[in-house]
Design a protein around this motif. Sequence first.
Motif, mmCIF file in Angstrom:
data_model
loop_
_atom_site.group_PDB
_atom_site.id
_atom_site.type_symbol
_atom_site.label_atom_id
_atom_site.label_comp_id
_atom_site.label_asym_id
_atom_site.label_seq_id
_atom_site.Cartn_x
_atom_site.Cartn_y
_atom_site.Cartn_z
ATOM 1 N N VAL A 29 0.922 -1.139 0.090
ATOM 2 C CA VAL A 29 -0.003 0.026 0.100
ATOM 3 C C VAL A 29 0.936 1.219 -0.031
ATOM 4 N N ASP A 54 -9.771 -6.230 -4.925
ATOM 5 C CA ASP A 54 -11.186 -5.873 -4.285
ATOM 6 C C ASP A 54 -11.204 -6.156 -2.747
ATOM 7 N N GLU A 113 -11.055 0.803 2.694
ATOM 8 C CA GLU A 113 -12.001 1.470 2.701
ATOM 9 C C GLU A 113 -12.796 1.205 4.167
ATOM 10 N N ARG A 138 -13.044 4.966 -4.185
ATOM 11 C CA ARG A 138 -12.184 4.027 -5.111
ATOM 12 C C ARG A 138 -12.480 4.652 -6.470
ATOM 13 N N LEU A 144 -8.656 6.187 -4.051
ATOM 14 C CA LEU A 144 -8.155 4.889 -3.794
ATOM 15 C C LEU A 144 -8.134 4.115 -5.057
ATOM 16 N N PHE A 145 -6.999 3.660 -5.273
ATOM 17 C CA PHE A 145 -6.871 2.676 -6.638
ATOM 18 C C PHE A 145 -6.166 1.269 -6.004
ATOM 19 N N ALA A 146 -6.675 0.274 -6.406
ATOM 20 C CA ALA A 146 -6.257 -1.100 -6.266
ATOM 21 C C ALA A 146 -6.534 -2.216 -7.109
ATOM 22 N N ALA A 201 -8.835 -3.321 -1.210
ATOM 23 C CA ALA A 201 -9.560 -1.976 -1.571
ATOM 24 C C ALA A 201 -10.732 -1.922 -0.469
ATOM 25 N N HIS A 202 -11.508 -2.990 -0.248
ATOM 26 C CA HIS A 202 -12.546 -3.133 1.022
ATOM 27 C C HIS A 202 -12.057 -2.904 2.236
ATOM 28 N N ALA A 243 -2.318 -1.252 -3.490
ATOM 29 C CA ALA A 243 -3.190 -0.143 -3.425
ATOM 30 C C ALA A 243 -2.446 1.113 -3.433
#
Length: 185
Positions: free
Chosen positions: A51, A76, A83, A95, A71-73, A79-80, A141
């Motif tokens: 990250v 998933d 978040e 995102r 946020l870029f990832a 990313a979750h 991320a």
Amino acid sequence: MVSGAATRPGDVHVSAAGLSVEVNDTDAEGRLTLADALWYAQQHAGAKTVVDIATLTGAAGIALGQDTGALFANSDSLAHSLESAGRRAGEKLWRLPLNNGLAKKLDSPIADLKNYAGRWGGAITAALFLHEFVSAGAAWAHLDVAGPAWDDDAGLPTGFGAATLTEWLLGQQQQQQQQQEQPEA
């Protein structure tokens, strides 16, 4: 110029990963260093999840304002989890897509890619540039905190993202502990 050895538009930089990068914008030099750091974390530290956080683009701030980080990832689940950590920390993340249709804007006639792809989709193309330095199979991320990193009213930096990363790390640690405590089947 600061010196005769300063980076100039048209220079080609060879990254630690071995990719050549045409420097077509000297104001986008931070991503060259961040790309090397991504490569180093994976190749020398053995990171399988990476990250990064940076005030990479003004475009993220223009798109999301001063209270929300981009946020870029490529994962998933990562990313979750980021978040969720942001919600626990009281820091808003939104995102944005790694829109591969914009990747061609990074094409260079003299190098593997360019360091800057122009204004349109600037936060996305900057993230796509970084993604080029992420190994296949690694979860990655990128938090672009250019918008919320500075409080104009107070005239001070906010430290935005530090609380999110702390919450995320604590969550990862808790998850590992729970997995270790589960009896073997």
